[in-house]
Write a protein that holds these residues in place. Structure first.
Motif, PDB file in Angstrom:
ATOM      1  N   GLN A   1       0.825  -1.204   0.000  1.00 17.88           N
ATOM      2  CA  GLN A   1       0.000   0.000   0.000  1.00 17.88           C
ATOM      3  C   GLN A   1       0.863   1.260   0.000  1.00 17.88           C
ATOM      4  O   GLN A   1       0.539   2.242  -0.666  1.00 17.88           O
ATOM      5  CB  GLN A   1      -0.928   0.004   1.212  1.00 17.88           C
ATOM      6  CG  GLN A   1      -2.036  -1.025   1.130  1.00 17.88           C
ATOM      7  CD  GLN A   1      -2.815  -1.138   2.426  1.00 17.88           C
ATOM      8  OE1 GLN A   1      -2.249  -1.024   3.517  1.00 17.88           O
ATOM      9  NE2 GLN A   1      -4.111  -1.374   2.301  1.00 17.88           N
ATOM     10  N   LYS A   2       1.967   1.226   0.738  1.00 22.02           N
ATOM     11  CA  LYS A   2       2.868   2.379   0.766  1.00 22.02           C
ATOM     12  C   LYS A   2       3.469   2.616  -0.618  1.00 22.02           C
ATOM     13  O   LYS A   2       3.560   3.757  -1.073  1.00 22.02           O
ATOM     14  CB  LYS A   2       3.980   2.167   1.794  1.00 22.02           C
ATOM     15  CG  LYS A   2       3.508   2.217   3.221  1.00 22.02           C
ATOM     16  CD  LYS A   2       4.649   1.929   4.170  1.00 22.02           C
ATOM     17  CE  LYS A   2       4.168   1.841   5.591  1.00 22.02           C
ATOM     18  NZ  LYS A   2       5.241   1.494   6.521  1.00 22.02           N
ATOM     19  N   ILE A   3       3.880   1.540  -1.273  1.00 27.23           N
ATOM     20  CA  ILE A   3       4.452   1.669  -2.619  1.00 27.23           C
ATOM     21  C   ILE A   3       3.402   2.184  -3.591  1.00 27.23           C
ATOM     22  O   ILE A   3       3.682   3.067  -4.413  1.00 27.23           O
ATOM     23  CB  ILE A   3       5.047   0.325  -3.079  1.00 27.23           C
ATOM     24  CG1 ILE A   3       6.280  -0.002  -2.236  1.00 27.23           C
ATOM     25  CG2 ILE A   3       5.394   0.351  -4.559  1.00 27.23           C
ATOM     26  CD1 ILE A   3       6.805  -1.402  -2.419  1.00 27.23           C
ATOM     27  N   GLY A   4       2.185   1.675  -3.491  1.00 20.93           N
ATOM     28  CA  GLY A   4       1.103   2.154  -4.353  1.00 20.93           C
ATOM     29  C   GLY A   4       0.817   3.629  -4.128  1.00 20.93           C
ATOM     30  O   GLY A   4       0.617   4.385  -5.088  1.00 20.93           O
ATOM     31  N   ASP A   5       0.811   4.054  -2.868  1.00 20.29           N
ATOM     32  CA  ASP A   5       0.594   5.472  -2.556  1.00 20.29           C
ATOM     33  C   ASP A   5       1.731   6.322  -3.118  1.00 20.29           C
ATOM     34  O   ASP A   5       1.507   7.431  -3.616  1.00 20.29           O
ATOM     35  CB  ASP A   5       0.479   5.683  -1.050  1.00 20.29           C
ATOM     36  CG  ASP A   5      -0.808   5.095  -0.466  1.00 20.29           C
ATOM     37  OD1 ASP A   5      -1.736   4.815  -1.242  1.00 20.29           O
ATOM     38  OD2 ASP A   5      -0.859   4.921   0.769  1.00 20.29           O
ATOM     39  N   ALA A   6       2.966   5.812  -3.034  1.00 20.83           N
ATOM     40  CA  ALA A   6       4.122   6.553  -3.561  1.00 20.83           C
ATOM     41  C   ALA A   6       4.018   6.688  -5.077  1.00 20.83           C
ATOM     42  O   ALA A   6       4.294   7.757  -5.625  1.00 20.83           O
ATOM     43  CB  ALA A   6       5.414   5.852  -3.176  1.00 20.83           C
ATOM     44  N   ILE A   7       3.605   5.632  -5.754  1.00 20.45           N
ATOM     45  CA  ILE A   7       3.447   5.690  -7.210  1.00 20.45           C
ATOM     46  C   ILE A   7       2.378   6.701  -7.593  1.00 20.45           C
ATOM     47  O   ILE A   7       2.554   7.486  -8.529  1.00 20.45           O
ATOM     48  CB  ILE A   7       3.129   4.291  -7.772  1.00 20.45           C
ATOM     49  CG1 ILE A   7       4.357   3.394  -7.650  1.00 20.45           C
ATOM     50  CG2 ILE A   7       2.655   4.376  -9.222  1.00 20.45           C
ATOM     51  CD1 ILE A   7       4.086   1.933  -7.942  1.00 20.45           C
ATOM     52  N   ASN A   8       1.274   6.710  -6.842  1.00 16.41           N
ATOM     53  CA  ASN A   8       0.201   7.671  -7.117  1.00 16.41           C
ATOM     54  C   ASN A   8       0.636   9.109  -6.874  1.00 16.41           C
ATOM     55  O   ASN A   8       0.106  10.041  -7.476  1.00 16.41           O
ATOM     56  CB  ASN A   8      -1.028   7.358  -6.260  1.00 16.41           C
ATOM     57  CG  ASN A   8      -1.730   6.101  -6.686  1.00 16.41           C
ATOM     58  OD1 ASN A   8      -1.630   5.666  -7.832  1.00 16.41           O
ATOM     59  ND2 ASN A   8      -2.441   5.495  -5.758  1.00 16.41           N
ATOM     60  N   GLU A   9       1.607   9.298  -6.003  1.00 15.62           N
ATOM     61  CA  GLU A   9       2.069  10.644  -5.641  1.00 15.62           C
ATOM     62  C   GLU A   9       3.198  11.143  -6.540  1.00 15.62           C
ATOM     63  O   GLU A   9       3.561  12.316  -6.492  1.00 15.62           O
ATOM     64  CB  GLU A   9       2.510  10.627  -4.178  1.00 15.62           C
ATOM     65  CG  GLU A   9       2.539  11.953  -3.491  1.00 15.62           C
ATOM     66  CD  GLU A   9       1.183  12.616  -3.346  1.00 15.62           C
ATOM     67  OE1 GLU A   9       1.139  13.864  -3.437  1.00 15.62           O
ATOM     68  OE2 GLU A   9       0.175  11.934  -3.141  1.00 15.62           O
TER      69      GLU A   9
ATOM     70  N   ALA B   1       8.265  10.041  -1.914  1.00 17.84           N
ATOM     71  CA  ALA B   1       9.127   9.393  -0.925  1.00 17.84           C
ATOM     72  C   ALA B   1       8.511   9.440   0.468  1.00 17.84           C
ATOM     73  O   ALA B   1       8.689   8.519   1.265  1.00 17.84           O
ATOM     74  CB  ALA B   1      10.494  10.063  -0.913  1.00 17.84           C
ATOM     75  N   ARG B   2       7.775  10.511   0.754  1.00 18.46           N
ATOM     76  CA  ARG B   2       7.100  10.619   2.052  1.00 18.46           C
ATOM     77  C   ARG B   2       6.118   9.478   2.268  1.00 18.46           C
ATOM     78  O   ARG B   2       5.880   9.061   3.394  1.00 18.46           O
ATOM     79  CB  ARG B   2       6.326  11.936   2.148  1.00 18.46           C
ATOM     80  CG  ARG B   2       7.071  13.028   2.816  1.00 18.46           C
ATOM     81  CD  ARG B   2       6.159  14.168   3.101  1.00 18.46           C
ATOM     82  NE  ARG B   2       5.732  14.745   1.828  1.00 18.46           N
ATOM     83  CZ  ARG B   2       5.065  15.864   1.691  1.00 18.46           C
ATOM     84  NH1 ARG B   2       4.712  16.541   2.734  1.00 18.46           N
ATOM     85  NH2 ARG B   2       4.731  16.322   0.522  1.00 18.46           N
ATOM     86  N   GLN B   3       5.521   9.002   1.176  1.00 22.77           N
ATOM     87  CA  GLN B   3       4.523   7.942   1.290  1.00 22.77           C
ATOM     88  C   GLN B   3       5.125   6.616   1.740  1.00 22.77           C
ATOM     89  O   GLN B   3       4.410   5.734   2.198  1.00 22.77           O
ATOM     90  CB  GLN B   3       3.790   7.747  -0.044  1.00 22.77           C
ATOM     91  CG  GLN B   3       3.004   8.943  -0.496  1.00 22.77           C
ATOM     92  CD  GLN B   3       1.925   9.337   0.499  1.00 22.77           C
ATOM     93  OE1 GLN B   3       1.253   8.494   1.072  1.00 22.77           O
ATOM     94  NE2 GLN B   3       1.777  10.632   0.723  1.00 22.77           N
ATOM     95  N   LEU B   4       6.430   6.469   1.619  1.00 17.32           N
ATOM     96  CA  LEU B   4       7.088   5.230   2.017  1.00 17.32           C
ATOM     97  C   LEU B   4       7.410   5.185   3.506  1.00 17.32           C
ATOM     98  O   LEU B   4       7.749   4.143   4.041  1.00 17.32           O
ATOM     99  CB  LEU B   4       8.371   5.037   1.196  1.00 17.32           C
ATOM    100  CG  LEU B   4       8.165   4.923  -0.307  1.00 17.32           C
ATOM    101  CD1 LEU B   4       9.509   4.907  -1.021  1.00 17.32           C
ATOM    102  CD2 LEU B   4       7.337   3.706  -0.664  1.00 17.32           C
ATOM    103  N   LYS B   5       7.286   6.313   4.194  1.00  9.69           N
ATOM    104  CA  LYS B   5       7.597   6.386   5.617  1.00  9.69           C
ATOM    105  C   LYS B   5       6.359   6.058   6.452  1.00  9.69           C
ATOM    106  O   LYS B   5       5.236   6.254   6.013  1.00  9.69           O
ATOM    107  CB  LYS B   5       8.068   7.791   5.992  1.00  9.69           C
ATOM    108  CG  LYS B   5       9.329   8.231   5.310  1.00  9.69           C
ATOM    109  CD  LYS B   5       9.662   9.645   5.722  1.00  9.69           C
ATOM    110  CE  LYS B   5      10.874  10.176   4.980  1.00  9.69           C
ATOM    111  NZ  LYS B   5      11.122  11.575   5.323  1.00  9.69           N
ATOM    112  N   ASP B   6       6.601   5.574   7.661  1.00 11.84           N
ATOM    113  CA  ASP B   6       5.516   5.408   8.630  1.00 11.84           C
ATOM    114  C   ASP B   6       5.217   6.781   9.210  1.00 11.84           C
ATOM    115  O   ASP B   6       6.084   7.412   9.814  1.00 11.84           O
ATOM    116  CB  ASP B   6       5.935   4.465   9.763  1.00 11.84           C
ATOM    117  CG  ASP B   6       5.986   3.020   9.325  1.00 11.84           C
ATOM    118  OD1 ASP B   6       5.278   2.670   8.365  1.00 11.84           O
ATOM    119  OD2 ASP B   6       6.724   2.243   9.938  1.00 11.84           O
ATOM    120  N   ARG B   7       3.987   7.245   9.003  1.00  7.45           N
ATOM    121  CA  ARG B   7       3.598   8.560   9.499  1.00  7.45           C
ATOM    122  C   ARG B   7       2.243   8.477  10.173  1.00  7.45           C
ATOM    123  O   ARG B   7       1.365   7.758   9.720  1.00  7.45           O
ATOM    124  CB  ARG B   7       3.530   9.579   8.357  1.00  7.45           C
ATOM    125  CG  ARG B   7       4.855   9.767   7.649  1.00  7.45           C
ATOM    126  CD  ARG B   7       4.785  10.772   6.525  1.00  7.45           C
ATOM    127  NE  ARG B   7       3.782  10.377   5.541  1.00  7.45           N
ATOM    128  CZ  ARG B   7       3.027  11.236   4.868  1.00  7.45           C
ATOM    129  NH1 ARG B   7       3.192  12.520   5.024  1.00  7.45           N
ATOM    130  NH2 ARG B   7       2.138  10.815   3.997  1.00  7.45           N
TER     131      ARG B   7
END
Length: 84
Positions: free
Chosen positions: A37-45, A54-60
Motif C-alpha cells: 500500500q505504501k508503494i502504491g501510494d508513492a506511485i500515485n504521488e 518518498a514521504r509515502q514510504l515512511k511510517d507517518r
C-alpha cells in the motif's frame, strides 16, 4: 436550581475531555498500511514530485500527514502567487 448550571458545566467539560482524548489517539495512531500500500501510494504521488512520493514510504501518523498536507497547500499557494 443552582446545581443545574453546574451539572451542565460538568457534562460539557466531560464531553470536551472525551473528544480531546479520542482526537489525540486518532491523530497519533500508528501507520497500518502494508508495504504494498505504501508503494502504491508513492506511485500515485509521483506526479506531484519525488519528495512527496518518498514521504509515502515512511511510517507517518495522521497528524504528520495532516501537517504535510498543510505545508504542501502553503507551498502550492506560494507558487500560485509567484512568491517562491
Amino acid at each position: 436550581m443552582s446545581e443545574q448550571p453546574q451539572g451542565k458545566f460538568l457534562a460539557t467539560t466531560a464531553l470536551v475531555v472525551v473528544v480531546l482524548v479520542v482526537g489525540y489517539y486518532i491523530m497519533n495512531a500508528p501507520d497500518r498500511r502494508s508495504e504494498g500500500q505504501k508503494i502504491g501510494d508513492a506511485i500515485n504521488e509521483l506526479p506531484n514530485g519525488v519528495d512527496k512520493a518518498a514521504r509515502q514510504l515512511k511510517d507517518r501518523t495522521p497528524a504528520e500527514k495532516l501537517s504535510d498536507a498543510a505545508g504542501d497547500a502553503g507551498d502550492d499557494l506560494k507558487k500560485a502567487t509567484n512568491q517562491q
